[in-house]
Design an enzyme around this catalytic site. Structure first.
Site, PDB file in Angstrom:
ATOM      1  N   LYS A 185     -15.658 -16.724   4.161  1.00  0.00           N
ATOM      2  CA  LYS A 185     -17.011 -16.391   4.616  1.00  0.00           C
ATOM      3  C   LYS A 185     -17.882 -15.830   3.506  1.00  0.00           C
ATOM      4  O   LYS A 185     -17.527 -14.847   2.865  1.00  0.00           O
ATOM      5  CB  LYS A 185     -16.923 -15.378   5.769  1.00  0.00           C
ATOM      6  CG  LYS A 185     -16.409 -16.042   7.008  1.00  0.00           C
ATOM      7  CD  LYS A 185     -16.367 -15.252   8.300  1.00  0.00           C
ATOM      8  CE  LYS A 185     -16.778 -13.844   8.326  1.00  0.00           C
ATOM      9  NZ  LYS A 185     -16.088 -13.084   9.370  1.00  0.00           N
ATOM     10  N   ARG A 190       0.823  -1.214   0.000  1.00  0.00           N
ATOM     11  CA  ARG A 190       0.000   0.000   0.000  1.00  0.00           C
ATOM     12  C   ARG A 190       0.856   1.263   0.000  1.00  0.00           C
ATOM     13  O   ARG A 190       0.433   2.293  -0.519  1.00  0.00           O
ATOM     14  CB  ARG A 190      -0.944   0.017   1.208  1.00  0.00           C
ATOM     15  CG  ARG A 190      -2.167  -0.845   1.011  1.00  0.00           C
ATOM     16  CD  ARG A 190      -3.165  -0.562   2.114  1.00  0.00           C
ATOM     17  NE  ARG A 190      -4.316  -1.447   2.007  1.00  0.00           N
ATOM     18  CZ  ARG A 190      -5.276  -1.528   2.921  1.00  0.00           C
ATOM     19  NH1 ARG A 190      -5.208  -0.782   4.012  1.00  0.00           N
ATOM     20  NH2 ARG A 190      -6.297  -2.332   2.753  1.00  0.00           N
TER      21      ARG A 190
HETATM   22  P1  ADP Z   1      -9.345 -12.768   0.894  1.00  0.00           P
HETATM   23  O1  ADP Z   1      -8.492 -12.240   2.040  1.00  0.00           O
HETATM   24  O2  ADP Z   1      -8.548 -13.020  -0.337  1.00  0.00           O
HETATM   25  O3  ADP Z   1     -10.564 -11.931   0.652  1.00  0.00           O
HETATM   26  P2  ADP Z   1     -10.756 -14.561   2.631  1.00  0.00           P
HETATM   27  O4  ADP Z   1     -10.229 -13.822   3.816  1.00  0.00           O
HETATM   28  O5  ADP Z   1     -12.182 -14.453   2.310  1.00  0.00           O
HETATM   29  O6  ADP Z   1      -9.879 -14.198   1.330  1.00  0.00           O
HETATM   30  O7  ADP Z   1     -10.484 -16.118   2.782  1.00  0.00           O
HETATM   31  C1  ADP Z   1      -9.229 -16.646   3.027  1.00  0.00           C
HETATM   32  C2  ADP Z   1      -9.308 -17.751   4.037  1.00  0.00           C
HETATM   33  O8  ADP Z   1     -10.218 -18.741   3.599  1.00  0.00           O
HETATM   34  C3  ADP Z   1      -7.977 -18.436   4.194  1.00  0.00           C
HETATM   35  O9  ADP Z   1      -7.581 -18.301   5.537  1.00  0.00           O
HETATM   36  C4  ADP Z   1      -8.263 -19.882   3.833  1.00  0.00           C
HETATM   37  O10 ADP Z   1      -7.604 -20.810   4.657  1.00  0.00           O
HETATM   38  C5  ADP Z   1      -9.741 -19.988   4.045  1.00  0.00           C
HETATM   39  N1  ADP Z   1     -10.327 -21.099   3.271  1.00  0.00           N
HETATM   40  C6  ADP Z   1     -10.408 -21.225   1.947  1.00  0.00           C
HETATM   41  N2  ADP Z   1     -10.996 -22.392   1.609  1.00  0.00           N
HETATM   42  C7  ADP Z   1     -11.276 -23.028   2.757  1.00  0.00           C
HETATM   43  C8  ADP Z   1     -11.897 -24.274   3.081  1.00  0.00           C
HETATM   44  N3  ADP Z   1     -12.328 -25.109   2.140  1.00  0.00           N
HETATM   45  N4  ADP Z   1     -12.047 -24.589   4.388  1.00  0.00           N
HETATM   46  C9  ADP Z   1     -11.613 -23.744   5.361  1.00  0.00           C
HETATM   47  N5  ADP Z   1     -11.026 -22.571   5.113  1.00  0.00           N
HETATM   48  C10 ADP Z   1     -10.858 -22.198   3.839  1.00  0.00           C
END
Ligand code: ADP
Ligand code: MG
Length: 405
Positions: free
Chosen positions: A201, A40
């Site tokens: 989520k 950033r």
């Molecule tokens: P971003 O930061 O890119 O927006 P998120 O914060 O929404 O992404 O999601 C990332 C998290 O989702 C990671 O910590 C990852 O471990 C978790 N995750 C992805 N797929 C799964 C799954 N099938 N089961 C549990 N956790 C998951």
């Protein structure tokens, strides 16, 4: 969306209140606090160099973390000032407040080309209340605002909407670029346009999914978000992580995310859009790992879905290869464990190979993208987290209003 830009105003020798996007986590390195990630800060260098070229005096304003209106020594902006100075190769002085007579005196003594970093504005509780008197104080002694706080633009705080009520405001180059790239996704994407949503989520992303479904040709769903859609289709997912029903005891509200996913699937049918949910998954009971075709088999209790498997990887990659625009937010699996990172890696590699526009967003998505190569391989990396998702959900970000032509 047409923004008032830096080039549209006379900046010569002006005192600038620079609203920076420096809400960056800090980490302890050998007893010193340092910014955990300088992306950033890097993103703001073009704006700052331009202002220096116009012989401006630059006063930098940001919030960091959630100190809740108290001075928290671990959340000071000193590490941000140090890192900026290093990357810009220019002195950046730090002052331990953001309003008051000491700050005003300091600003009145600045020379052309000086840069001053103010203290974390969230040390004052007036910040989150968008207190007007406080906002006025933040503006004292400055001529105009250059706003690059796109990751904070969905907030109505003194350092966002507040200051904009008291000084003319123009967009910085970083904010301008984010808005242009993301607007283009919503308004004028080259087609086929594919959206990939994954991560933890569904609640964070549901509004963006709905809005993007109307704009995209295909939506690919992975990660734990896919578990909610799979459950909506009646699949049995064992001990997988599923955000299903949420009860807000205070508001006496219940949110059923599985029902929400069901409605999105119905909406896709009405719009004749494709929404693809994984067919096969990598599952684990904590020790062993197996593949499972979820269209046929149930995931047993004690086993969790942790990544998309071969058939799904192949199907999703082929769709990406045929796309002219691809947007990805959220990893396809629990990528922090190498064994469950392949789904995300394969899709990111497919994105890098296309000649069209590729945009990635989200802290974890950027992490895994960095692990598999250079961020410069993508057309754009959106650094704004929640603000990016709200923008893509089609919501108006309050702090952008004052920047519009
Ligand atoms: P971003 O930061 O890119 O927006 P998120 O914060 O929404 O992404 O999601 C990332 C998290 O989702 C990671 O910590 C990852 O471990 C978790 N995750 C992805 N797929 C799964 C799954 N099938 N089961 C549990 N956790 C998951
Ligand atoms: Mg995340």
């Amino acid at each position: 969306m047409k923004l008032r830009t830096l080039e549209s105003v006379d900046l010569d020798k002006k005192i600038i209140l620079y609203r920076a996007p420096y809400d960056i986590e800090l980490k302890n390195i050998d007893g010193n606090l340092e910014v955990a990630d300088d992306t950033r800060i890097e993103a703001t260098l073009p704006t700052l160099r331009y202002l220096l070229g116009k012989r401006c005096k630059i006063v930098i304003l940001t919030y960091v973390g959630r100190p809740d209106g108290r001075a928290v020594k671990e959340l000071r902006t000193n590490p941000h000032a140090r890192k900026l100075s290093e990357l810009l190769n220019h002195p950046v002085e730090k002052i331990d407040d953001c309003i008051g007579s000491a700050v005003e005196k300091k600003i009145s003594h600045m020379s052309l080309g000086d840069i001053l970093m103010l203290e974390n504005v969230r040390f004052y509780e007036e910040e989150m209340m968008d207190d007007d008197e406080f906002a006025k104080k933040l503006c004292r002694g400055k001529d105009l605002i250059v706003f690059d706080g796109f990751p904070q633009a969905h907030r109505m705080h003194a350092s966002t909407t507040g200051i904009e009520r008291h000084l003319p405001t123009v967009a910085g180059f970083y904010l301008q670029h984010e808005v242009e790239m993301l607007s283009n996704l919503l308004e004028n994407p080259a087609r086929p346009f594919t959206v990939i949503i994954g991560g933890a989520k569904i609640s964070d992303k549901v509004e963006a999914i709905k809005n993007l479904l109307a704009k995209a040709d295909t939506v690919l769903i992975g990660g734990a978000v896919a578990n909610v859609f799979l459950k909506a289709q009646g699949r049995v997912l064992g001990s997988s992580s599923i955000e299903d029903v949420f009860v807000d005891k205070v508001k006496r509200e219940k949110k059923d995310w599985v029902q929400e996913a069901r409605e999105i699937l119905q909406q896709a049918e009405i719009l004749k859009k494709k929404i693809l949910i994984p067919k096969d998954l990598i599952v684990s009971d904590g020790t062993s790992i197996r593949n499972i075709d979820v269209t046929v088999f149930e995931i047993p209790d004690g086993w969790q879905a942790l990544d998309i498997e071969g058939e799904t990887q192949k199907e999703f990659s082929e769709i990406i290869s045929r796309s002219k625009t691809v947007f990805m937010n959220g990893p396809m699996g629990k990528f922090e464990d190498e064994r469950f990172s392949k789904g995300s890696r394969v899709l990111l590699e497919a994105m890098k190979k296309i000649s069209g526009t590729t945009i990635i967003a989200g802290g974890d998505t950027i992490d895994i993208a960095r692990q598999c190569g250079k961020l410069s391989d993508y057309s754009h990396v959106s650094l704004a987290g929640g603000a990016t998702l709200e923008f893509l959900a089609g919501k108006e970000l309050p702090a952008l209003k004052a920047l519009m032509e």
